[in-house]
Design a protein around this motif. Structure first.
Motif, mmCIF file in Angstrom:
data_model
loop_
_atom_site.group_PDB
_atom_site.id
_atom_site.type_symbol
_atom_site.label_atom_id
_atom_site.label_comp_id
_atom_site.label_asym_id
_atom_site.label_seq_id
_atom_site.Cartn_x
_atom_site.Cartn_y
_atom_site.Cartn_z
ATOM 1 N N ASP A 184 -13.494 -113.978 34.544
ATOM 2 C CA ASP A 184 -14.444 -113.108 35.264
ATOM 3 C C ASP A 184 -15.275 -112.359 34.315
ATOM 4 N N VAL A 185 -14.698 -111.428 33.739
ATOM 5 C CA VAL A 185 -14.951 -110.014 33.171
ATOM 6 C C VAL A 185 -16.149 -110.461 32.051
ATOM 7 N N GLU A 186 -16.010 -111.629 31.528
ATOM 8 C CA GLU A 186 -16.608 -112.034 30.343
ATOM 9 C C GLU A 186 -17.667 -112.406 31.077
ATOM 10 N N LEU A 187 -17.673 -113.563 32.237
ATOM 11 C CA LEU A 187 -18.805 -114.309 32.882
ATOM 12 C C LEU A 187 -19.727 -113.573 33.709
ATOM 13 N N ALA A 188 -19.171 -112.366 33.692
ATOM 14 C CA ALA A 188 -19.897 -110.885 34.314
ATOM 15 C C ALA A 188 -20.870 -111.169 33.755
ATOM 16 N N LYS A 189 -20.903 -110.602 32.312
ATOM 17 C CA LYS A 189 -21.644 -109.996 30.880
ATOM 18 C C LYS A 189 -22.665 -111.275 31.331
ATOM 19 N N PHE A 190 -22.451 -111.972 30.789
ATOM 20 C CA PHE A 190 -23.878 -113.242 31.001
ATOM 21 C C PHE A 190 -25.038 -113.475 31.463
ATOM 22 N N PRO A 191 -25.165 -113.420 33.294
ATOM 23 C CA PRO A 191 -26.652 -113.535 33.647
ATOM 24 C C PRO A 191 -26.828 -112.083 33.050
ATOM 25 N N THR A 192 -26.601 -111.117 32.476
ATOM 26 C CA THR A 192 -27.193 -110.248 33.077
ATOM 27 C C THR A 192 -28.449 -109.980 32.177
ATOM 28 N N ALA A 193 -27.465 -110.669 30.177
ATOM 29 C CA ALA A 193 -27.929 -110.892 29.146
ATOM 30 C C ALA A 193 -28.982 -111.862 29.130
ATOM 31 N N GLY A 194 -29.348 -112.788 30.298
ATOM 32 C CA GLY A 194 -30.274 -113.694 30.402
ATOM 33 C C GLY A 194 -31.939 -113.231 31.040
ATOM 34 N N ASP A 195 -32.013 -113.347 32.065
ATOM 35 C CA ASP A 195 -33.084 -112.619 32.897
ATOM 36 C C ASP A 195 -32.453 -111.277 33.500
ATOM 37 N N PRO A 196 -33.136 -110.073 33.132
ATOM 38 C CA PRO A 196 -33.033 -109.219 33.657
ATOM 39 C C PRO A 196 -33.984 -108.764 34.911
ATOM 40 N N HIS A 197 -35.333 -109.306 34.461
ATOM 41 C CA HIS A 197 -36.521 -109.281 35.688
ATOM 42 C C HIS A 197 -35.742 -110.535 36.640
ATOM 43 N N LYS A 198 -35.395 -111.312 37.009
ATOM 44 C CA LYS A 198 -34.438 -112.618 37.633
ATOM 45 C C LYS A 198 -33.795 -112.017 38.530
ATOM 46 N N MET A 199 -32.714 -111.377 37.426
ATOM 47 C CA MET A 199 -31.763 -110.533 38.221
ATOM 48 C C MET A 199 -31.996 -109.748 38.948
ATOM 49 N N ALA A 200 -33.043 -108.649 39.168
ATOM 50 C CA ALA A 200 -33.556 -107.539 40.159
ATOM 51 C C ALA A 200 -34.108 -108.430 41.227
ATOM 52 N N LYS A 201 -34.741 -109.694 41.481
ATOM 53 C CA LYS A 201 -35.542 -110.635 42.445
ATOM 54 C C LYS A 201 -34.539 -110.787 43.039
ATOM 55 N N MET A 202 -33.280 -111.609 42.263
ATOM 56 C CA MET A 202 -32.779 -111.761 43.111
ATOM 57 C C MET A 202 -31.273 -111.137 43.818
ATOM 58 N N GLN A 203 -31.501 -109.657 43.339
ATOM 59 C CA GLN A 203 -30.472 -108.121 44.322
ATOM 60 C C GLN A 203 -31.627 -107.603 45.059
ATOM 61 N N ALA A 204 -32.702 -107.908 44.923
ATOM 62 C CA ALA A 204 -33.906 -107.759 46.037
ATOM 63 C C ALA A 204 -33.291 -108.346 47.428
ATOM 64 N N ILE A 205 -33.751 -110.275 47.293
ATOM 65 C CA ILE A 205 -33.593 -110.741 48.097
ATOM 66 C C ILE A 205 -31.577 -110.460 48.703
ATOM 67 N N LEU A 206 -30.962 -110.209 48.038
ATOM 68 C CA LEU A 206 -29.662 -110.348 48.236
ATOM 69 C C LEU A 206 -29.136 -109.435 49.390
ATOM 70 N N SER A 207 -30.171 -108.033 48.856
ATOM 71 C CA SER A 207 -29.549 -106.885 49.748
ATOM 72 C C SER A 207 -30.548 -107.171 51.069
ATOM 73 N N GLN A 208 -31.181 -108.248 51.420
ATOM 74 C CA GLN A 208 -31.815 -108.326 52.553
ATOM 75 C C GLN A 208 -30.869 -109.226 54.036
ATOM 76 N N PHE A 209 -30.220 -110.147 53.220
ATOM 77 C CA PHE A 209 -29.593 -110.515 53.497
ATOM 78 C C PHE A 209 -28.856 -110.735 54.947
ATOM 79 N N THR A 210 -28.921 -111.405 55.624
ATOM 80 C CA THR A 210 -27.984 -111.119 57.347
ATOM 81 C C THR A 210 -26.503 -111.673 56.510
ATOM 82 N N GLU A 211 -25.938 -110.968 57.374
ATOM 83 C CA GLU A 211 -24.030 -112.521 57.525
ATOM 84 C C GLU A 211 -24.477 -112.781 57.471
ATOM 85 N N GLU A 212 -25.228 -114.345 58.657
ATOM 86 C CA GLU A 212 -25.330 -115.527 57.969
ATOM 87 C C GLU A 212 -25.533 -116.619 57.206
ATOM 88 N N GLN A 213 -26.804 -115.991 56.676
ATOM 89 C CA GLN A 213 -27.494 -115.701 55.420
ATOM 90 C C GLN A 213 -26.399 -115.290 53.983
#
Lengths: 134, 216
Positions: B93-122
């Motif tokens: 898990d720790v090793e995998l955690a490093k990989f997505p950030t190395a790829g696309d920091p832009h898209k990571m930020a987008k994803m986190q922006a979307i994810l932060s606004q999810f409701t519980e059901e979503q």
């Protein structure tokens, strides 16, 4: 012929894994539990209908069967199935192709990371043994 | 689903630090609750869900890199839990955690922006979407029975599992679209799935039988 054989063999295997129920009624299919979660994730109800799950199971198994048969036709020259056959078959389907390549590259990275980890582990062990001996 | 929910939740609780994406919603969970209280209209939520799921399926390179991280961890977690090798799990898990950030920091930020606004059901639906996957053992068995040969290499299993999951997504989305057209609601019924399958066949996304039909 091979289709029906594959279907019945997979279903009998699923039945044999649960011997408490009569095998004639136990046709849960190959991917029952995972499909429930998957269908919910893709937009279905949190509790999908069992008939829907069973039908989806049949659809998926049929799709995989067709995919594999086509891959065998392509790769029959090599005598063995390889990943590239599948990649060739889905070349026109962009989501699937990208998903596949991502998964495979992730697998490669995981493998290398695991190798590194084991290598470091062995080095650590060796240094400890040397210290203990010395 | 109650039976399957308990190990499901247990698995989620046991391995929280799977990736930066899933660790981030934990501090964001505090902000999620006031948002879900304020947003009470349900139709909007379902529309958002469907749009986001469409985006998830269609945004290939961005989310798939993260999806693969989560789904491969989950698949590995499933197999490792069956083998009772929890220590390796945490390291992976720790090793995998490093990989997505190395790829696309832009898209990571987008994803986190979307994810932060999810409701519980979503959030729970998104979690199901990420974590669900075909068992490697079942897939291996199925592939072996189809091909007739006993040895199926692991990359083939991984590739076919990924293809099948995307395929399930396409069928379910098409079924939901059909339900919208017919203005029906509730769980997806087999008639929707059959219609969705028929439409996908017309579009050519499902392989047609290659056996020659000349001399039937």
């Amino acid at each position: 012929m091979s289709n029906s054989a594959a279907g019945t063999s997979s279903k009998t295997r699923a039945a044999s894994s649960q011997p408490s129920e009569p095998s004639s009624k136990r046709r849960r299919g190959v991917f029952h539990r995972e499909l429930q979660h998957m269908m919910y994730g893709f937009g279905d109800d949190p509790n999908p209908l069992p008939e829907s799950v069973a039908l989806m199971d049949d659809i998926v198994v049929e799709y995989i069967t067709e995919l594999v048969h086509k891959a065998q036709d392509i790769g029959s020259q090599r005598g063995k199935l390889s990943v590239e056959d599948f990649l060739y078959l889905i070349r026109k389907d962009a989501p699937k192709l990208n998903r596949c390549t991502e998964l495979l590259s992730m697998n490669e990275e995981l493998k290398q990371a695991r190798k590194l980890f084991e290598h470091d582990d062995e080095n650590l062990r060796k240094t400890f043994e040397d210290d203990a001996d010395g | 689903m109650k039976q399957s929910k308990d190990p499901f939740e247990a698995a989620f609780e046991e391995s929280p630090p799977e990736s930066p994406i899933e660790t981030e919603p934990d501090p964001d969970a505090d902000t999620e609750i006031p948002i879900s209280n304020s947003l009470n209209s349900q139709p909007i939520h379902t529309n958002e869900e469907e749009e986001e799921e469409d985006n998830h399926v269609k945004n290939t390179s961005s989310t798939t890199s993260i999806n693969t991280a989560i789904t491969t961890t989950k698949n590995n977690n499933n197999n490792n839990k069956d083998d009772e090798e929890d220590e390796e799990e945490d390291n992976m898990d720790v090793e995998l955690a490093k990989f997505p950030t190395a790829g696309d920091p832009h898209k990571m930020a987008k994803m986190q922006a979307i994810l932060s606004q999810f409701t519980e059901e979503q959030m729970s639906r998104y979690e199901s979407f990420r974590r669900a996957g075909f068992q490697k053992a079942n897939m291996k068995r199925l592939l072996a029975s189809i091909t007739g040969s006993q040895k199926i290499s692991i990359p083939i299993t991984i590739a076919v599992s990924g293809i099948a999951k995307v395929f399930v997504g396409e069928v379910v989305e098409a079924a939901r679209t059909i339900m919208k057209e017919r203005k029906e609601s509730g769980p997806i019924r087999p008639c929707h799935l059959r219609e969705a399958h028929r439409r996908l066949k017309l579009e050519g996304k499902i392989f047609k039988r290659t056996t020659s039909r000349l001399f039937r």
